[in-house]
Scaffold this active site. Structure first.
Site, PDB file in Angstrom:
ATOM      1  N   SER A  24      -6.583  47.801  -9.654  1.00 62.81           N
ATOM      2  CA  SER A  24      -6.135  47.844 -11.059  1.00 62.81           C
ATOM      3  C   SER A  24      -6.899  48.913 -11.835  1.00 62.81           C
ATOM      4  CB  SER A  24      -6.376  46.491 -11.728  1.00 62.81           C
ATOM      5  OG  SER A  24      -5.564  45.510 -11.138  1.00 62.81           O
ATOM      6  N   GLN A  67       0.632  43.982 -16.327  1.00 63.22           N
ATOM      7  CA  GLN A  67       1.392  45.229 -16.188  1.00 63.22           C
ATOM      8  C   GLN A  67       2.274  45.445 -17.410  1.00 63.22           C
ATOM      9  OE1 GLN A  67       3.464  45.016 -12.447  1.00 63.22           O
ATOM     10  NE2 GLN A  67       1.577  45.100 -11.248  1.00 63.22           N
ATOM     11  N   ASP A  80      -2.890  37.369  -7.403  1.00 57.15           N
ATOM     12  CA  ASP A  80      -2.763  38.040  -6.103  1.00 57.15           C
ATOM     13  C   ASP A  80      -3.513  37.299  -4.987  1.00 57.15           C
ATOM     14  OD1 ASP A  80      -1.235  40.076  -7.200  1.00 57.15           O
ATOM     15  OD2 ASP A  80      -2.956  41.369  -7.582  1.00 57.15           O
TER      16      ASP A  80
HETATM   17  C1  S3P Z   1      -1.978  44.111 -11.963  1.00 56.68           C
HETATM   18  C2  S3P Z   1      -1.427  42.992 -12.512  1.00 56.68           C
HETATM   19  C3  S3P Z   1      -0.820  41.913 -11.730  1.00 56.68           C
HETATM   20  C4  S3P Z   1      -1.174  41.992 -10.241  1.00 56.68           C
HETATM   21  C5  S3P Z   1      -1.110  43.384  -9.729  1.00 56.68           C
HETATM   22  C6  S3P Z   1      -2.056  44.278 -10.502  1.00 56.68           C
HETATM   23  C7  S3P Z   1      -2.535  45.139 -12.861  1.00 56.68           C
HETATM   24  O1  S3P Z   1       0.577  41.995 -11.869  1.00 56.68           O
HETATM   25  O2  S3P Z   1      -0.321  41.161  -9.483  1.00 56.68           O
HETATM   26  O3  S3P Z   1      -1.458  43.434  -8.362  1.00 56.68           O
HETATM   27  O4  S3P Z   1      -3.283  45.998 -12.391  1.00 56.68           O
HETATM   28  O5  S3P Z   1      -2.238  45.098 -14.071  1.00 56.68           O
HETATM   29  P1  S3P Z   1       1.262  41.319 -13.164  1.00 56.68           P
HETATM   30  O6  S3P Z   1       0.563  41.842 -14.315  1.00 56.68           O
HETATM   31  O7  S3P Z   1       2.696  41.739 -13.183  1.00 56.68           O
HETATM   32  O8  S3P Z   1       1.090  39.851 -12.934  1.00 56.68           O
END
Ligand code: S3P
Length: 437
Positions: free
Chosen positions: A25, A169, A319
């Site tokens: 991330s 995200q 995750d």
């Molecule tokens: C992430 C947010 C998560 C996670 C992904 C990384 C990020 O997804 O599953 O592997 O870096 O913001 P969501 O925000 O859609 O849950």
């Protein structure tokens, strides 16, 4: 690793001290913010996995100069904004990459066409297109908001947006678009999600106001803020550290330390849950690294018991449910995971694939629309299956960890996908004594 697959089998104890690869991330964000900023961003410890390399390539396409200086050491020369890419932007397998980049790109008067691999082309983009459309962006795409998609950005108006799904995200896409919108952007989170975008925007010189009230979190971003290049040290990824640590918990006689793991409370839900299950997990050397809490985590083989995972914990470990499901298969009694419907829209439908994989390994498992219950007996799972991963790196690593402690070996197909998030996983695990061939 070969196209034929990988097989993990039970051997001796796992022992050793390793470093997890850089946090995925934070790695994506360091490249994207570096490209949006004016001046030089130096990154240390960048995850050199396929997902992040696709984001590096995308940032070049949007006009930044992105160079690899050495192992995990990268430099981004940002131009203070995005230029129109000359070709299609391929984000590979990376949902985070494409959603954050689309948010950032929406702020500029340009057209950009995005695509990805078969998994990414199957994932819903409507969750970001909704708010980006409210802000004034437009697009054409395949049915159901799927890639390939051509986005037309520019002329955005800020919005107040309440997240309908707990997704960092989506929050990040709105905030990055808001950097170049008219007016103050406000995102309201009924459940707090990982806050790396907020933290990193501050590191790049932006003012981001965050307040908590009535169980909700509100993030405010004032308009017209300029980002300045920054120095970023990427901590180890807790989502990757989870695999060797859970392996140590389930393989008798093991003791494994992973150094420099990100321990941001919005990412540490797995460790909290494992402790509730009776895991011997110790933190040491707790420190601050570039505004994020980091520590060394040691796991020793433990007798685990099943627990109910509180649904409100889901965003802090979304995750990690696949590897938690593996730990649960070795625990005594049921582990109930609820409120995890988001698992179905990750790189694969992770509820369905974990249920299928665990059932193939003769573990007790029940699938629910937004949940999974795994019932262990306190004895090793049977194993003895070849598991279809549907190209999902975490499904592959989870079942390989299962194979390290199961009575019979476990094989996975498509192991090459592991490199999207954890290049060197097999070598690192072998270095600890794991039998993976
Ligand atoms: C992430 C947010 C998560 C996670 C992904 C990384 C990020 O997804 O599953 O592997 O870096 O913001 P969501 O925000 O859609 O849950």
């Amino acid at each position: 690793m070969t196209a034929q697959g990988l097989t993990a089998r039970r051997g001796g104890p796992l022992r050793g001290v390793v470093r997890a690869p850089g946090d995925k991330s934070i790695s994506h964000r360091s490249l994207i913010l570096g490209a949006l900023a004016d001046g030089t961003t130096e990154v240390e410890g960048l995850l050199e996995g396929d997902d992040v390399l696709a984001t590096a390539q995308a940032m070049r396409a949007f006009g930044a100069v992105v160079e690899r200086l050495g192992d995990g050491r990268w430099r981004v020369q940002g131009k203070g904004g995005f230029a129109e890419p000359a070709d299609v932007v391929d984000c590979g397998n990376a949902g985070t990459g494409v959603r954050l980049i689309m948010g950032a790109a929406a702020g500029f008067a340009l057209a950009a066409t995005f695509t990805g691999d078969a998994s990414l082309r199957g994932r819903p983009m409507n969750r970001i297109l909704g708010p980006l459309g409210q802000m004034g962006a437009s697009w054409v795409c395949r049915a159901g908001g799927r890639l390939p998609l051509t986005l037309q950005g520019g002329g955005l108006q800020a919005i107040e947006y309440r997240l309908p799904v707990p997704s960092a995200q989506v929050k990040s896409a709105v905030l990055l678009a808001g950097l170049h919108a008219q007016g103050e952007t406000v995102v309201i989170e009924p459940e707090a999600t990982r806050d790396h975008t907020e933290r990193m925007l501050r590191a790049f010189g932006a003012t981001v106001a965050v307040s908590d009230a009535g169980g909700e979190r509100t993030i405010r971003l004032a308009p017209g803020q300029k980002l300045r290049g920054a120095a970023i040290r990427v901590p180890g990824d807790p989502s990757s550290a989870a695999f060797p640590l859970v392996a140590a918990l389930v393989v008798p006689g093991s003791e494994v330390t992973v150094e420099g793991v990100l321990l941001n409370p919005l990412r540490a839900g797995l460790f909290e849950t494992l402790r509730e299950m009776g895991a011997d997990l110790a933190y040491a050397n707790l420190r601050d690294q570039g505004g994020e809490p980091v520590g060394d985590v040691t796991a020793r083989h433990s007798a685990l018991k099943g627990v109910d995972v509180p649904p409100e914990r889901a965003p802090s470990m979304i995750d990690e449910y696949p590897i938690l499901a593996v730990a649960a298969a070795f625990a005594d009694g049921p582990t109930r995971m609820r409120g995890v419907g988001e698992m179905r829209v990750k790189e694969s439908d992770r509820i369905a694939l974990m249920a299928a994989g665990l059932a193939a390994c003769s573990a007790g498992v029940e699938e629910e629309p937004a949940g999974l219950t795994v019932t262990g007996t306190g004895r090793p799972a049977a194993g003895g299956a070849r598991v279809a991963t549907h190209g999902d790196h975490r499904i592959a690593m989870s079942h390989l960890v299962l194979g390290l402690a199961a009575e019979a070996a476990v094989a996975v197909d498509e192991p090459g996908m592991i490199a999207t998030s954890f290049p060197g996983f097999v070598e690192l695990m072998r270095g600890l004594g794991a039998e993976i061939a």
